[in-house]
Structures are given as structure tokens and as C-alpha cells.
Design an enzyme around this catalytic site. Structure first.
Site, mmCIF file in Angstrom:
data_model
loop_
_atom_site.group_PDB
_atom_site.id
_atom_site.type_symbol
_atom_site.label_atom_id
_atom_site.label_comp_id
_atom_site.label_asym_id
_atom_site.label_seq_id
_atom_site.Cartn_x
_atom_site.Cartn_y
_atom_site.Cartn_z
ATOM 1 N N CYS A 88 14.918 -9.152 -9.170
ATOM 2 C CA CYS A 88 15.780 -8.265 -8.700
ATOM 3 C C CYS A 88 17.132 -8.379 -9.181
ATOM 4 C CB CYS A 88 15.983 -8.816 -7.076
ATOM 5 S SG CYS A 88 16.354 -7.127 -6.077
ATOM 6 N N ASP B 196 10.667 -5.276 2.569
ATOM 7 C CA ASP B 196 11.748 -4.112 3.269
ATOM 8 C C ASP B 196 10.765 -3.764 4.510
ATOM 9 O OD1 ASP B 196 13.479 -4.182 1.612
ATOM 10 O OD2 ASP B 196 12.585 -3.024 -0.010
ATOM 11 N N ASP C 77 18.728 2.342 3.782
ATOM 12 C CA ASP C 77 17.902 1.342 4.993
ATOM 13 C C ASP C 77 17.110 0.618 4.133
ATOM 14 O OD1 ASP C 77 18.866 1.973 7.590
ATOM 15 O OD2 ASP C 77 18.512 3.932 6.906
ATOM 16 N N HIS D 272 -0.893 3.692 -10.637
ATOM 17 C CA HIS D 272 -0.684 4.044 -12.150
ATOM 18 C C HIS D 272 -0.473 2.761 -12.899
ATOM 19 C CE1 HIS D 272 0.274 7.074 -15.221
ATOM 20 N NE2 HIS D 272 1.312 6.165 -15.469
#
Length: 732
Positions: free
Chosen positions: A407, A477, A437, A528
């Protein structure tokens, strides 16, 4: 595929670092990431060597050699299909195999509590556990028993005697008793006299002429009918062969060890090699000793290279008589080769130099600056020291910084906000929560759908482990929104390599993704794939939002702020990329990141949490700031209360940080900051698969923390509280 991080394989990896084999990808599979050097075991036990001095860091060694490292234990070998079956993860495919795993415990009896000294990686935790138990005084303590009277058992007994005596002011340490048929079989008379004197002076008892026939609990049953109570039993009689070797169909000897020709190549399978304890060298029977693995390393490395090039192989000639060195705990060493034996203190200095150089050959330039920083912080008590307060020499040898993965590789908040501000996206009645959000919530007819997406570049070269952690990161999340994930799509970028290798990587990666999705009750529905410079994984996850945001689900003044996990993963990953992070620290970090936030979420909701977010790329302060701005709140944070990984603080103190850190620091301008620079940086540190930040009613905070600790989040801490003064953001 190199299986085992033994003395021969570390030499193979070192030589690959100097000269890689063109067109060949090498993977090392090892149960331990810190490989103990057997020659230093007695010195480590007696306190002569520190842990890091007596172990080879396989993580850093493999990083420098561009060798993949898979931290796992082998369960089976499928020679027909070319698969290595591992515990708790999918099998790995290989084209060629080299074995240097060492032996397995030579158990005296089924159910016996005797602890084998080999493999050393399993012995050391058992010893530390026993030592901790023996710290408690006892007036009637049975002896500590060693089964075996060979040179290894004698040296171990002397080292353990020294270790038990250190700090024992009450004289309550157990005596050490040794049992076996013959003391030092085959050694000359001078060696016998020297050893008997050392054992007597150390108060160590030995019983020869008896065999230990059974171990029942911690009681020894001897061949003369006697039963001896002990406080613990260590087995120093030898090693056995892993059962999966014979089960695989490899040619093995009558003890189960792999039969290899003088070229170290299996006599039954041309693409399999073996060295060290696991190998039985045809025509050259030798005892199981680390010295033969060390000597075999260069030949094994050369022959693996020659095998892939289709060239003739070298022959390994194991020396008939190896020099044996046996040290006591008083700085004296006995040397023996054949019928010759002599002793002296100079031998100890010589042995220490040999041992130290051997390990340093593979550990290379370790993070000495980081080690010195830790010592400085602990000795001065300056746990909040800023880099400028530390000795200037601490950071001088550190490699330069680079763009982080995980991250820490995301775009900074200011650039992101600037780009979004100019898009003029506008409002849509279907979007109940959107940009800014943790996840978007869409109202579609009668259903509310939560959706999120995340992409990470690999920070570990183990695709399976990366797939698991990247999936945890993406699903967090949804969990932070109180949403259970239902499905996900994956976008995978594989390294630009041969199609077969790319297919193997994809299988490993998606197996990790699927394992976590299944654990969270979701399903992988497609995606993909493409090829590029480095492995990366993007995951789009969705779930049904059962409750829309309302005033009751917002942070409120007076609430306590609870953080469920310690900060510092960005610093540690940055250190790992610069090869200055201890290998065990990196593996512990991967374990931390590969944990679900679902148990913590359940406890937070049960204790009245009204707002949640997961702490990720923008750091703790970067994720807290939007709450405060959106809801017009202030905050008082206790910077010293925020849990931080100890290794991260030491690394940050010498200037190591994520490449995203400078951008994340910008939020500090909004705070009244009273903490030191190191603490401030750690509160801005980007987290991968981080914990949860929650606003909980103050009256529920203590019970909530107790519940979180019980649910497997021992680092959960109250770090401050929210106020109604939106002008004051205090970091004290």
C-alpha cells in the site's frame, strides 16, 4: 527447487548471487527462515553468541541472490508429476529438485517426550520453553537428561550446564545426567581424559554401559531395569530420515536416506540431488555431521549448474577423517582428527573466527545500523527519539530508498484529491456513499450494493502468500463498512516470463485469493490477466449493504478512539526492500497481515462502534482526518499510547520509511503536534492489510478492549477521544 535451508544449500544460493543460471528460476523452500549453524549451537546456548550471530538469514540471502523463498514444510513428494506437497498451502511444481533438509527427529519411543536436538530449528524453542520452566526455584528437582554420549552430546551438556548456571543465585538449577553405551566411542585416550575432567568440573554425571530403552513421559527406562525420573529429556543419539522420502519412490538406504552417487545425484532420479544429513553417499558412508554438508556445498552448486547445461558432473569426495572441535564453557577447545587429539585456548579463538566468518559469508552486510539503533534506544530509554537525536553514524551504511510496494506504492492524497476535484463527477441519487469512503454503496432498485477495489504490487516473491494478503487488504474496505463480501473479480499482472512459469505463478496466486475469499464467505467470479514487469493483484469486491449510513453511524464527540493493531508495516516493508529487515521479522509481519479483521469487527459492533475505517495507505492520521473534516469534529490523540511495532520504531529512528511517507506527512500541518518526529512519522506510516480504527462510546471502551484482546487482537488500544472543537486536532 531447493528444499531445505541447510549448510549445502546456503552455499548454492550464495553462488547463484554471484552468477545466476541463465533461463533458470530458483526457489528455496524452508521450514525455517533463520537457518541455525550447527557449529555455533553450543556457543549460542552458553551465551557466547547472539541469536542473529548463530543463524543465517535466509530471507536476506535469497533477496540478494534473486532466489524465491517459500516458508513452508514439506509433506510429500510426487516425482511423477513433479510436485512438492506442502503443509497448509497448494503444491509447488518443479523441474529439478535438490534436497538439503537435514534429518527428522530420531524418536526413542512413540509418545516419548524426549526432545531431539536435530533439527536444531525445532530444538531451540523446546529448550527455551524448558529453560523458562526451570527458572522457578525447586528444592527437589530431578536432573536434566541427555540421551547419548557422543561428542555432540558432551559439548551440548557442557553448554547447557553453563546456560543453566547463569543467573542461578539460589543453586536451584538441575544437574545434568547423560546416558548411553560408550562415552566418546572411537576417540583417543587423551580426549577421554580431557572430557571426563570437563564433565566432572561442571558437575555433569554420565552413565555408560546402559541403553535408554524407553522414555515414558519424562522418565527414562534403562536397559538394566532402572527407572530414572528427570525434569526433561534431550535426545542426542542421531537423526532419522523424513518419511516422505521413501514414500516418494526415491531410492533410499535401509535408514530411509536418499541414495546419491558421488555426483550428489539420486541414483534413481536424474533430476533430483541431495546433500547433508538427508543424503546417503554411495561408497562413502559417513556420520551425520554438518561438516560434510559444508564441504558438499560447492560441488552441489557446480553440479546443479552443469546439470542444466547438459555437462558432465563433478564427483564429491567426502574426507575420511574430519577435524572435530569440542569446546567447554571456559574458553578451552579439544581438537581431534583420527588418533590425534590436543587442546588449548588458542583453538577456541580459532574456532570462533571460523564460525563467525562462515555465518557472515552468507549474512553479508547485515543491518548493523538498525541493531545499534535498537541498543541505543533501549539503553537510553529514548523510545521516542528523533533521527537527529541518534548518533549520526547509525544510518550511514543503509542502502538508498526506493519506490515501495504494497500500500506504500499508492498515489499520495494531495495528487489524488487534486485530480478528483477537477473531474466534476457530480451527484447521482443511486450513490449513497462514494469517493472518500472505504467502499461505495449503490442503491439499485430494492438492493443496496457495496463495492470496492484495490490493487497492490507484490512485496513478497511468494505468489500464494501475496494473494492471501492482497485479498485481505481489499476485503477490509467492505468489512470496515460492516458489509460481508459476496464476490470478487481479480486483475492479475504476472511477471513477463515463460508461459509455464507464468501459469504456475497464477495458480499459486489465485489459490491464495480463493482461500481467503472462501474463509470470508465470498466467491471468485472471474477477472483479467496480463504480463508486465512485476507481479501485482487488483481485486474488486462487492457485498450487500444491509444498512445505509445514518446519523447514528457517524463518529460523535466524546467517543473513544480504538485502534485494533499496531502500526509500522510500511516501515518494515521499506526495510525489507532494502534487505535490512531481519528475516524472522518479515515473516512475522506477513503472518500479521494475513489475518482477518472480521473477529475484531464483530466485537466493535457489539460494543456500540458508530464509525469504522481500516487504516491503510494514508496512515492513521490520513484516515482519521476525513472523519474529522466531514463531521466537524476535533480530536485529542495520545501519541505514546498508539501501538507501534518495536522493529518499526528502531528502523524509523535510523531514517527508514515508506516512499509514500513524505506525502502522508502533509496532514501533520493540521495537527497541534507535541510528539517527536519518529512517533509522528509512524502515525503517518502507510499500512498494508492494517487494523481497524473505531469510534466507540467512552463508557463501552474498556469492555470493548477486553473483548478485542480475547478475540485475538492483543494490541488493541484506546488512543484518544473525539471532541466537538473542530478547530483543535491535538497530537500529544
Amino acid at each position: 527447487m531447493l528444499v531445505g535451508g541447510g549448510h549445502a544449500h546456503v552455499e548454492v544460493v550464495r553462488r547463484l548471487m554471484r552468477a545466476p543460471i541463465p533461463g533458470i528460476r530458483t526457489t528455496l523452500v524452508s521450514r525455517e527462515v533463520q537457518s541455525p549453524y550447527s557449529g555455533m549451537l553450543p556457543g549460542y546456548l552458553s551465551g557466547e553468541w547472539r541469536y542473529e550471530q548463530a543463524h543465517i538469514d535466509l530471507v536476506r540471502l535469497c533477496q540478494r541472490a534473486s532466489v524465491r523463498l517459500v516458508h513452508a514444510e514439506v509433506e510429500a513428494l510426487d516425482l511423477g508429476r513433479g510436485y512438492l506437497h506442502l503443509a497448509r498451502r497448494p503444491p509447488l511444481a518443479y523441474d529439478g529438485l535438490s534436497l538439503n533438509t537435514g534429518g527428522t527427529p530420531s524418536v526413542l519411543a512413540p509418545g516419548a517426550r524426549a526432545v531431539p536436538v536435530k533439527p536444531i530449528g525445532r530444538f531451540l524453542p523446546a529448550w527455551e520453553e524448558l529453560r523458562e520452566r526451570l527458572r522457578h526455584p525447586s528444592d527437589n528437582r530431578a536432573p536434566l537428561a541427555l540421551v547419548g554420549l557422543g561428542a555432540g552430546a558432551v559439548e551440548l551438556a557442557l553448554a547447557l550446564s553453563r546456560a543453566l548456571a547463569v543467573g542461578d543465585t539460589r543453586g536451584s538449577s538441575p544437574t545434568i545426567a547423560m546416558f548411553g553405551s560408550t562415552l566418546l566411542p572411537g576417540w583417543p585416550a587423551y580426549a577421554h581424559r580431557w572430557v571426563r575432567t570437563q564433565l566432572t568440573d561442571a558437575g555433569i554425571q554420565w552413565r555408560d554401559g546402559v541403553r535408554v530403552e524407553r522414555v515414558c513421559g519424562t522418565e527414562l527406562w534403562l536397559s538394566n531395569g532402572e527407572r530414572v525420573a528427570t525434569c526433561g529429556v534431550f535426545d542426542v543419539t542421531g537423526v532419522g530420515a523424513p518419511a516422505w522420502l521413501a514414500a516418494s519412490g526415491l531410492a533410499v538406504d535401509d535408514r530411509g536416506f536418499v541414495r546419491v552417487a558421488p555426483t550428489l545425484q539420486s541414483i534413481s532420479h536424474a533430476n533430483v540431488f541431495a546433500a547433508g544429513d538427508v543424503a546417503a553417499l554411495e561408497g562413502q558412508p559417513r556420520p551425520k555431521s554438518g561438516v560434510y554438508a559444508v564441504r558438499a556445498g560447492p560441488v552441489l552448486a557446480t553440479n546443479l549448474r552443469r546439470f542444466w547445461r547438459g555437462r558432465s558432473l563433478l564427483r564429491f569426495r567426502a574426507q575420511r577423517e574430519a577435524l572435530a572441535l569440542l569446546s567447554n564453557s571456559r574458553g578451552e577447545t579439544l581438537a581431534r582428527r583420527g588418533a590425534l587429539a590436543f587442546s588449548g585456548r588458542w583453538l577456541s579463538a580459532w574456532k570462533r573466527r571460523i564460525d563467525r566468518r562462515f555465518v557472515e559469508r552468507y549474512n553479508g552486510t547485515v543491518a548493523t545500523s538498525v541493531g545499534r539503533a535498537r541498543v541505543f534506544l533501549s539503553e537510553t530509554g529514548a523510545q521516542s527519539a528523533a533521527p537527529a537525536e541518534l548518533p549520526a553514524a547509525l544510518a550511514r551504511d543503509l542502502p538508498p530508498a526506493m519506490r515501495c510496494f504494497g500500500c506504500g506504492g499508492k498515489l499520495g492524497a494531495s495528487a489524488l484529491s487534486s485530480a478528483l476535484a477537477e473531474l466534476n463527477i457530480g451527484e447521482d441519487p443511486r450513490v449513497r456513499t462514494g469517493i472518500g469512503d472505504d467502499a461505495a454503496v449503490l442503491q439499485l432498485d430494492d438492493a443496496s450494493l457495496a463495492i470496492t477495489t484495490d490493487t497492490l504490487t507484490a512485496f513478497t516473491d511468494d505468489p500464494y502468500r501475496f494473494g492471501r494478503i492482497a485479498t485481505r487488504h481489499a476485503l477490509n474496505d467492505l468489512l470496515a463498512m460492516g458489509v460481508r463480501p459476496d464476490a470478487a473479480l481479480a486483475t492479475v499482472q504476472l511477471e513477463d516470463t515463460a508461459p509455464e512459469l507464468a501459469a504456475r505463478d497464477l495458480r499459486q496466486l489465485l489459490a491464495g485469493v480463493q482461500a481467503v475469499l472462501t474463509d470470508e464467505g465470498a466467491v471468485l467470479t472471474g477477472g483479467h490477466s496480463l504480463q508486465g514487469e512485476r507481479l501485482s493483484l487488483g481485486l474488486t469486491a462487492l457485498g450487500r449493504a444491509r444498512a445505509l449510513p445514518s446519523p447514528a453511524t457517524r463518529p460523535q464527540a466524546g467517543q473513544a478512539l480504538i485502534l485494533t493493531r499496531a502500526l509500522g508495516s510500511g516501515v518494515l516493508l521499506a526495510a525489507a526492500m532494502r534487505a535490512v529487515l531481519d528475516g524472522a521479522e518479515l515473516m512475522a509481519l506477513l503472518d500479521r497481515m494475513d489475518r482477518s479483521n472480521r473477529p475484531a469487527l464483530a466485537q466493535l459492533k457489539q460494543h456500540g462502534a458508530t464509525a469504522l475505517t481500516d487504516v491503510t495507505g494514508f496512515g492513521l492520521l490520513g484516515h482519521l482526518g476525513p472523519w474529522l473534516r466531514e463531521h466537524g469534529l476535533g480530536v485529542e490523540l495520545d501519541g505514546d499510547a498508539v501501538p507501534v511495532l518495536a522493529a518499526a520504531r528502531a528502523l524509523a529512528a535510523v531514517g527508514i520509511g515508506s516512499s509514500l511517507l513524505p506525502e502522508n506527512r502533509m496532514i501533520l500541518a493540521r495537527f497541534e503536534t507535541k510528539v517527536d518526529l519518529v512517533t509522528a512519522d509512524l502515525l503517518c506510516d502507510p499500512q498494508t492489510a492494517g487494523g481497524l480504527l473505531a469510534a466507540v462510546p467512552a463508557t463501552h471502551a474498556e469492555r470493548c478492549l477486553e473483548a478485542l484482546h480475547a478475540a485475538g487482537e492483543p494490541e488493541a488500544t484506546r488512543i484518544g477521544y473525539l471532541t466537538d472543537d473542530e478547530e483543535r486536532w491535538i497530537l500529544g
